[in-house]
Design an enzyme around this catalytic site. Sequence first.
Site, PDB file in Angstrom:
ATOM      1  N   LYS A 151       2.530   2.576  -2.254  1.00 28.27           N
ATOM      2  CA  LYS A 151       1.557   2.735  -3.331  1.00 28.27           C
ATOM      3  C   LYS A 151       1.649   4.108  -3.957  1.00 28.27           C
ATOM      4  CE  LYS A 151      -1.777  -0.294  -1.025  1.00 28.27           C
ATOM      5  NZ  LYS A 151      -2.859  -0.291  -0.027  1.00 28.27           N
TER       6      LYS A 151
ATOM      7  N   LYS B 100       2.053  12.529   5.176  1.00 31.26           N
ATOM      8  CA  LYS B 100       1.006  12.590   4.133  1.00 31.26           C
ATOM      9  C   LYS B 100       0.857  14.001   3.571  1.00 31.26           C
ATOM     10  CE  LYS B 100      -1.198   8.517   3.674  1.00 31.26           C
ATOM     11  NZ  LYS B 100      -2.040   7.627   4.373  1.00 31.26           N
TER      12      LYS B 100
ATOM     13  N   LYS C 256      10.709   3.056   1.710  1.00 31.72           N
ATOM     14  CA  LYS C 256       9.958   1.796   1.666  1.00 31.72           C
ATOM     15  C   LYS C 256       9.114   1.723   0.378  1.00 31.72           C
ATOM     16  CE  LYS C 256       5.791   3.131   3.988  1.00 31.72           C
ATOM     17  NZ  LYS C 256       4.646   2.815   4.748  1.00 31.72           N
TER      18      LYS C 256
HETATM   19  P1  AMP Z   1      -1.280   0.201   3.785  1.00 29.43           P
HETATM   20  O1  AMP Z   1      -1.086  -0.063   2.339  1.00 29.43           O
HETATM   21  O2  AMP Z   1      -0.563   1.434   4.238  1.00 29.43           O
HETATM   22  O3  AMP Z   1      -2.724   0.124   4.218  1.00 29.43           O
HETATM   23  O4  AMP Z   1      -0.509  -0.981   4.542  1.00 29.43           O
HETATM   24  C1  AMP Z   1      -1.055  -2.269   4.748  1.00 29.43           C
HETATM   25  C2  AMP Z   1      -0.069  -3.130   5.500  1.00 29.43           C
HETATM   26  O5  AMP Z   1       1.118  -3.330   4.726  1.00 29.43           O
HETATM   27  C3  AMP Z   1       0.412  -2.553   6.835  1.00 29.43           C
HETATM   28  O6  AMP Z   1       0.480  -3.573   7.798  1.00 29.43           O
HETATM   29  C4  AMP Z   1       1.781  -2.009   6.537  1.00 29.43           C
HETATM   30  O7  AMP Z   1       2.621  -2.011   7.669  1.00 29.43           O
HETATM   31  C5  AMP Z   1       2.276  -3.003   5.501  1.00 29.43           C
HETATM   32  N1  AMP Z   1       3.260  -2.395   4.587  1.00 29.43           N
HETATM   33  C6  AMP Z   1       3.041  -1.365   3.724  1.00 29.43           C
HETATM   34  N2  AMP Z   1       4.159  -1.082   3.020  1.00 29.43           N
HETATM   35  C7  AMP Z   1       5.127  -1.944   3.456  1.00 29.43           C
HETATM   36  C8  AMP Z   1       6.501  -2.167   3.104  1.00 29.43           C
HETATM   37  N3  AMP Z   1       7.097  -1.446   2.163  1.00 29.43           N
HETATM   38  N4  AMP Z   1       7.181  -3.152   3.759  1.00 29.43           N
HETATM   39  C9  AMP Z   1       6.555  -3.905   4.710  1.00 29.43           C
HETATM   40  N5  AMP Z   1       5.268  -3.752   5.085  1.00 29.43           N
HETATM   41  C10 AMP Z   1       4.550  -2.793   4.467  1.00 29.43           C
END
Ligand code: AMP
Length: 383
Positions: A252, A158, A249
Site C-alpha cells: 500500500k 517502517k 512485494k
Molecule cells: P496489511 O495490509 O499489511 O495489513 O496485510 C494484510 C494481509 O495481506 C496480511 O496477511 C499480509 O500478509 C497480506 N499481504 C500484504 N501484502 C501482500 C503481498 N504483496 N502478497 C501476499 N500477501 C500480502
Amino acid sequence: MLTSPLPLVSCRNTPPIKAYQRLTICSRRWNSVPAPKATSLAHPRVIFSGIQPTGVPHLGNYLGALREWVRLQDTAPKDTRLLFSIVDLHALTVPQEARQLKTWRREGFATLLAVGLDPSRATVFYQSAVPAHTELFWILSTVASMGYLSRMTQWKSKLDLPEDISLEDSAARSKLRLGLFSYPVLQAADILVHRATHVPVGEDQRQHLEFCRYTANSFNHLYGNIFPPPEAIISPAKRVMSLKEPTLKMSKSHTDKRSRILLTDSTEDIHKKVKSALTDSDASVSYDPVHRPGVSNLLEILSHFDGRSCEDLAEEYKSSSLQSLKGHLGSQISLHLEPIRERYLSLIADKTNYLDVVAEEGARTASANADITMRRVRKALGL
Ligand code: AMP
Ligand code: TRP
C-alpha cells in the site's frame, strides 16, 4: 438476525475444497508453521486474522489473505469459530490523520464484506471496539522478550532503517516509538485473546506468528496452559510482487500507484496497470523468478486465478507475445474483481446503517469470546 440490503454475490472462482480436506491440508500442502500435535487436538478450532485499515486492499492483500479467509469460511466445519478484524489500533503505530483513518476503517470493513465474508457465519469487527485486545496486550508485554522484539524486521523497515541496526543505534532510538516496537505484542494479543488455533496470513507475517507462539509459550510456562499456540496458514499466494518493482512485494505504501491493483479498480484501470507492468527487454514469455522477476510475477498472478502452474502457463504462452499474456491477465483479474467492486460500491453508498450494525454485532460477539479468555487470564494471574 442481520439482513444485507444487497444481494449476496459470489466472488469466488476457485474450486471448492471439502471442509475436512481443507483443514487437514493446512499443515501439509499449505506452508504452515508446524504446531505440536496435542494443541490441535486439545482446542476447538478458532480462525482469526486481521488487516490494517490503511487504504483499499490491493491484489496482494486479496490473494495473500482475504481470498483465503473466505475460502476458510466457506469450507470450515460448523463448529469452527471464525473472527476477522479491521486492526485499527495497529494503524496508529505510524502517524495518521483522523479523518483519513475514519474513512479507511469504513472502507476496510466494507471490503471484508464485499470479498464474501458473511456476518452470519464469521464475526467481523473493529479491533478498537473490543478493549480486551489492549488489556491482554499489556499483560503479554510483561512476558514478551525485548531481545526478540529488537531483532524483528518490521519496525526497522517502517522507519527505513537497515535490517542489521540495533536498539543501541542513535538513529533507531530517536525515531522509534514504543507502539511501533511493541506492534507484534498487540498482534499476539489479537490472536491469543480469541484462543485462535489458526491464523491465515501472507508470508510476510510468518515472523509475527512465530513471535506470537513464543510469547504464548512463555505465558503458559509461567501461569499455566491458557493459550493454544496458534498455527500460521500461509496462503499459496505467498508474496504477490509489485507491478513496477517486481523484486519488492506489492504494498500500500509504494509511491507509484500503478504498482498495485486495488480491489476497487475499474476494468480499464486494471488493464492499464497490467499493460504498464515492468518486465525486461525480452518480449518472450518464460517462468524464471530469479532472472525474469517481472514476467514471472505476471505468470504467478495468473496462476492464482487460473489454477494451472506457472510452468504450464509459460509453456502455453511460449509462442505468443507478452502483450497477449498481459491482455489475458488483465481480463482474468477484472472478471474476478468486478463483483467484489460492485458489492463494495453498493455497501459504501448504502444509506442505512448496515455496516455499523454489522460492526456492532461483531464487536459484541468478539467481546463475549474475548471475555472468556480474560476471565481465565485474570484468574491465572491472581487479578
Ligand atoms: P496489511 O495490509 O499489511 O495489513 O496485510 C494484510 C494481509 O495481506 C496480511 O496477511 C499480509 O500478509 C497480506 N499481504 C500484504 N501484502 C501482500 C503481498 N504483496 N502478497 C501476499 N500477501 C500480502
Ligand atoms: N500485522 C498484520 C499485517 O500487517 C495485521 C494484523 C494485526 C494481524 N493483528 C493480526 C494479522 C492478527 C493476523 C492476526 O498484515
